[in-house]
Motif scaffolding. Structure first.
Motif, PDB file in Angstrom:
ATOM      1  N   VAL A 159      48.171   2.033 -14.641  1.00  0.00           N
ATOM      2  CA  VAL A 159      47.777   3.209 -15.422  1.00  0.00           C
ATOM      3  C   VAL A 159      46.910   4.149 -14.584  1.00  0.00           C
ATOM      4  CG1 VAL A 159      46.394   3.968 -17.406  1.00  0.00           C
ATOM      5  CG2 VAL A 159      48.003   2.077 -17.660  1.00  0.00           C
ATOM      6  N   CYS A 160      45.962   3.604 -13.851  1.00  0.00           N
ATOM      7  CA  CYS A 160      45.065   4.443 -13.046  1.00  0.00           C
ATOM      8  C   CYS A 160      45.788   5.099 -11.878  1.00  0.00           C
ATOM      9  CB  CYS A 160      43.868   3.638 -12.567  1.00  0.00           C
ATOM     10  SG  CYS A 160      42.740   3.230 -13.914  1.00  0.00           S
ATOM     11  N   LEU A 161      46.769   4.428 -11.304  1.00  0.00           N
ATOM     12  CA  LEU A 161      47.558   5.060 -10.249  1.00  0.00           C
ATOM     13  C   LEU A 161      48.371   6.226 -10.811  1.00  0.00           C
ATOM     14  CD1 LEU A 161      48.729   1.967  -8.191  1.00  0.00           C
ATOM     15  CD2 LEU A 161      47.282   3.846  -7.392  1.00  0.00           C
ATOM     16  N   ILE A 162      48.894   6.066 -12.018  1.00  0.00           N
ATOM     17  CA  ILE A 162      49.609   7.174 -12.669  1.00  0.00           C
ATOM     18  C   ILE A 162      48.650   8.334 -12.905  1.00  0.00           C
ATOM     19  CG2 ILE A 162      50.764   7.885 -14.803  1.00  0.00           C
ATOM     20  CD1 ILE A 162      51.991   5.004 -14.843  1.00  0.00           C
ATOM     21  N   LEU A 163      47.442   8.029 -13.372  1.00  0.00           N
ATOM     22  CA  LEU A 163      46.444   9.092 -13.581  1.00  0.00           C
ATOM     23  C   LEU A 163      46.073   9.770 -12.265  1.00  0.00           C
ATOM     24  CD1 LEU A 163      44.064   7.433 -16.192  1.00  0.00           C
ATOM     25  CD2 LEU A 163      45.731   9.253 -16.586  1.00  0.00           C
ATOM     26  N   MET A 164      45.962   8.997 -11.194  1.00  0.00           N
ATOM     27  CA  MET A 164      45.657   9.596  -9.892  1.00  0.00           C
ATOM     28  C   MET A 164      46.797  10.491  -9.421  1.00  0.00           C
ATOM     29  SD  MET A 164      43.752   6.443  -7.956  1.00  0.00           S
ATOM     30  CE  MET A 164      43.550   7.310  -6.417  1.00  0.00           C
ATOM     31  N   LEU A 165      48.028  10.078  -9.665  1.00  0.00           N
ATOM     32  CA  LEU A 165      49.170  10.925  -9.328  1.00  0.00           C
ATOM     33  C   LEU A 165      49.147  12.216 -10.146  1.00  0.00           C
ATOM     34  CD1 LEU A 165      51.992   8.278  -8.949  1.00  0.00           C
ATOM     35  CD2 LEU A 165      51.375   9.994  -7.239  1.00  0.00           C
ATOM     36  N   MET A 166      48.867  12.085 -11.442  1.00  0.00           N
ATOM     37  CA  MET A 166      48.787  13.273 -12.296  1.00  0.00           C
ATOM     38  C   MET A 166      47.694  14.222 -11.807  1.00  0.00           C
ATOM     39  SD  MET A 166      49.232  11.576 -16.083  1.00  0.00           S
ATOM     40  CE  MET A 166      48.688  13.059 -16.916  1.00  0.00           C
ATOM     41  N   GLN A 167      46.527  13.683 -11.458  1.00  0.00           N
ATOM     42  CA  GLN A 167      45.430  14.517 -10.984  1.00  0.00           C
ATOM     43  C   GLN A 167      45.765  15.146  -9.636  1.00  0.00           C
ATOM     44  OE1 GLN A 167      42.541  15.234 -12.834  1.00  0.00           O
ATOM     45  NE2 GLN A 167      42.475  16.820 -11.266  1.00  0.00           N
ATOM     46  N   SER A 168      46.464  14.426  -8.788  1.00  0.00           N
ATOM     47  CA  SER A 168      46.860  14.983  -7.496  1.00  0.00           C
ATOM     48  C   SER A 168      47.817  16.158  -7.674  1.00  0.00           C
ATOM     49  CB  SER A 168      47.519  13.903  -6.629  1.00  0.00           C
ATOM     50  OG  SER A 168      46.603  12.880  -6.350  1.00  0.00           O
ATOM     51  N   VAL A 169      48.746  16.028  -8.604  1.00  0.00           N
ATOM     52  CA  VAL A 169      49.668  17.141  -8.898  1.00  0.00           C
ATOM     53  C   VAL A 169      48.888  18.329  -9.454  1.00  0.00           C
ATOM     54  CG1 VAL A 169      51.598  17.860 -10.362  1.00  0.00           C
ATOM     55  CG2 VAL A 169      51.685  15.659  -9.179  1.00  0.00           C
ATOM     56  N   ALA A 170      47.911  18.075 -10.312  1.00  0.00           N
ATOM     57  CA  ALA A 170      47.063  19.150 -10.830  1.00  0.00           C
ATOM     58  C   ALA A 170      46.327  19.847  -9.687  1.00  0.00           C
ATOM     59  CB  ALA A 170      46.077  18.608 -11.855  1.00  0.00           C
ATOM     60  N   GLU A 171      45.868  19.073  -8.710  1.00  0.00           N
ATOM     61  CA  GLU A 171      45.191  19.671  -7.560  1.00  0.00           C
ATOM     62  C   GLU A 171      46.149  20.518  -6.733  1.00  0.00           C
ATOM     63  OE1 GLU A 171      41.807  19.538  -7.043  1.00  0.00           O
ATOM     64  OE2 GLU A 171      41.907  18.599  -9.015  1.00  0.00           O
ATOM     65  N   VAL A 172      47.398  20.089  -6.632  1.00  0.00           N
ATOM     66  CA  VAL A 172      48.401  20.903  -5.938  1.00  0.00           C
ATOM     67  C   VAL A 172      48.513  22.260  -6.627  1.00  0.00           C
ATOM     68  CG1 VAL A 172      50.880  21.147  -5.483  1.00  0.00           C
ATOM     69  CG2 VAL A 172      49.729  18.993  -4.967  1.00  0.00           C
ATOM     70  N   PHE A 173      48.600  22.258  -7.957  1.00  0.00           N
ATOM     71  CA  PHE A 173      48.676  23.520  -8.699  1.00  0.00           C
ATOM     72  C   PHE A 173      47.442  24.388  -8.452  1.00  0.00           C
ATOM     73  CE2 PHE A 173      51.516  21.181 -11.881  1.00  0.00           C
ATOM     74  CZ  PHE A 173      52.673  21.660 -11.292  1.00  0.00           C
ATOM     75  N   LYS A 174      46.278  23.771  -8.424  1.00  0.00           N
ATOM     76  CA  LYS A 174      45.043  24.525  -8.178  1.00  0.00           C
ATOM     77  C   LYS A 174      45.050  25.165  -6.791  1.00  0.00           C
ATOM     78  CE  LYS A 174      42.172  21.477 -11.003  1.00  0.00           C
ATOM     79  NZ  LYS A 174      41.070  20.502 -10.957  1.00  0.00           N
ATOM     80  N   HIS A 175      45.493  24.420  -5.789  1.00  0.00           N
ATOM     81  CA  HIS A 175      45.500  24.953  -4.425  1.00  0.00           C
ATOM     82  C   HIS A 175      46.557  26.043  -4.259  1.00  0.00           C
ATOM     83  CE1 HIS A 175      42.444  22.253  -3.159  1.00  0.00           C
ATOM     84  NE2 HIS A 175      43.183  21.177  -3.337  1.00  0.00           N
ATOM     85  N   ILE A 176      47.701  25.867  -4.892  1.00  0.00           N
ATOM     86  CA  ILE A 176      48.720  26.921  -4.855  1.00  0.00           C
ATOM     87  C   ILE A 176      48.183  28.187  -5.509  1.00  0.00           C
ATOM     88  CG2 ILE A 176      50.966  27.616  -5.794  1.00  0.00           C
ATOM     89  CD1 ILE A 176      51.884  24.703  -5.289  1.00  0.00           C
ATOM     90  N   GLU A 177      47.494  28.030  -6.620  1.00  0.00           N
ATOM     91  CA  GLU A 177      46.905  29.191  -7.292  1.00  0.00           C
ATOM     92  C   GLU A 177      45.839  29.847  -6.421  1.00  0.00           C
ATOM     93  OE1 GLU A 177      46.783  31.932 -10.357  1.00  0.00           O
ATOM     94  OE2 GLU A 177      48.215  30.311  -9.979  1.00  0.00           O
ATOM     95  N   THR A 178      45.092  29.057  -5.679  1.00  0.00           N
ATOM     96  CA  THR A 178      44.105  29.609  -4.751  1.00  0.00           C
ATOM     97  C   THR A 178      44.803  30.452  -3.693  1.00  0.00           C
ATOM     98  OG1 THR A 178      42.608  27.744  -5.071  1.00  0.00           O
ATOM     99  CG2 THR A 178      42.321  29.020  -3.057  1.00  0.00           C
ATOM    100  N   LEU A 179      45.899  29.962  -3.148  1.00  0.00           N
ATOM    101  CA  LEU A 179      46.641  30.726  -2.153  1.00  0.00           C
ATOM    102  C   LEU A 179      47.233  31.993  -2.768  1.00  0.00           C
ATOM    103  CD1 LEU A 179      48.430  27.862  -0.207  1.00  0.00           C
ATOM    104  CD2 LEU A 179      46.514  29.264   0.561  1.00  0.00           C
ATOM    105  N   ARG A 180      47.747  31.912  -3.980  1.00  0.00           N
ATOM    106  CA  ARG A 180      48.309  33.089  -4.660  1.00  0.00           C
ATOM    107  C   ARG A 180      47.217  34.112  -4.954  1.00  0.00           C
ATOM    108  NH1 ARG A 180      50.542  32.031  -9.791  1.00  0.00           N
ATOM    109  NH2 ARG A 180      51.338  34.140  -9.683  1.00  0.00           N
ATOM    110  N   GLU A 181      46.048  33.637  -5.369  1.00  0.00           N
ATOM    111  CA  GLU A 181      44.949  34.544  -5.680  1.00  0.00           C
ATOM    112  C   GLU A 181      44.535  35.327  -4.458  1.00  0.00           C
ATOM    113  OE1 GLU A 181      40.412  33.705  -6.608  1.00  0.00           O
ATOM    114  OE2 GLU A 181      41.689  33.238  -8.327  1.00  0.00           O
TER     115      GLU A 181
END
Length: 185
Positions: A159-181
């Motif tokens: 379960v925690c590895l799934i949560l870490m994967l989910m959070q990592s994907v969320a971080e990808v979205f955040k970094h992409i948005e930083t580059l777009r901004e």
């Protein structure tokens, strides 16, 4: 979380698209909740060790399960701390040179390292699912006086590895948005 990411996700600055922003907010909230729950496990571990010390030294009637329970709780503490560590950017890095980089360069480097982390987490998840299936099929237990089942802790790892994967994907979205901004600004 960095301030510009917080403003963007909460509605200030350039907002992420609706579904992605909802995913990021939901994942961040889950990571916070699981992280705060993990932090409270310190008190449970302390209580179990104090109980063991009292029964072993004062009552002279040791409980053999207390130290092993503390080991299980410590493993849960580490597993559950993973998602919030990723969310809060609290993992180990060479800040000596990283802190001197521009926000855009940091986002690019973070995207590359998150790619490596995603690969590692997927491999770890595949192995932990295999280990959990084996534990369920064989009713695997620790070889000790207490002889507890390892199924709960292996389930928590998955379960925690799934949560870490989910959070990592969320971080990808955040970094992409930083580059777009940066591109739009």
């Amino acid at each position: 979380m960095r301030e510009f990411e917080r403003r963007r996700i909460e509605g200030g600055g350039l907002p992420m698209h609706g579904l992605i922003a909802s995913y990021v907010r939901m994942t961040d909230r889950i990571s916070d909740y699981v992280g705060y729950l993990a932090a409270s496990l310190i008190f449970v571990m302390g209580g179990a060790l104090i109980f063991d010390a009292i029964t072993r030294n004062l009552i002279k009637m040791p409980v053999h399960w207390a130290v092993e329970l503390t080991q299980f709780i410590l493993a849960a503490y580490y597993f559950m701390g993973g998602p919030i560590t990723i969310k809060n950017n609290a993992h180990v890095r060479m800040d000596l040179w990283y802190s001197t980089l521009s926000t855009r360069t940091k986002a690019r480097i973070d995207l590359a390292t998150i790619g490596c982390m995603l690969f590692y987490l997927v491999v770890l998840l595949i192995g932990s699912i295999s280990s959990l299936i084996y534990a369920i099929e064989t009713n695997e237990k620790r070889f000790s006086i207490w002889n507890p089942s390892v199924i709960p802790i292996k389930s928590l790892l998955v379960v925690c590895l799934i949560l870490m994967l989910m959070q990592s994907v969320a971080e990808v979205f955040k970094h992409i948005e930083t580059l777009r901004e940066k591109e739009l600004a």
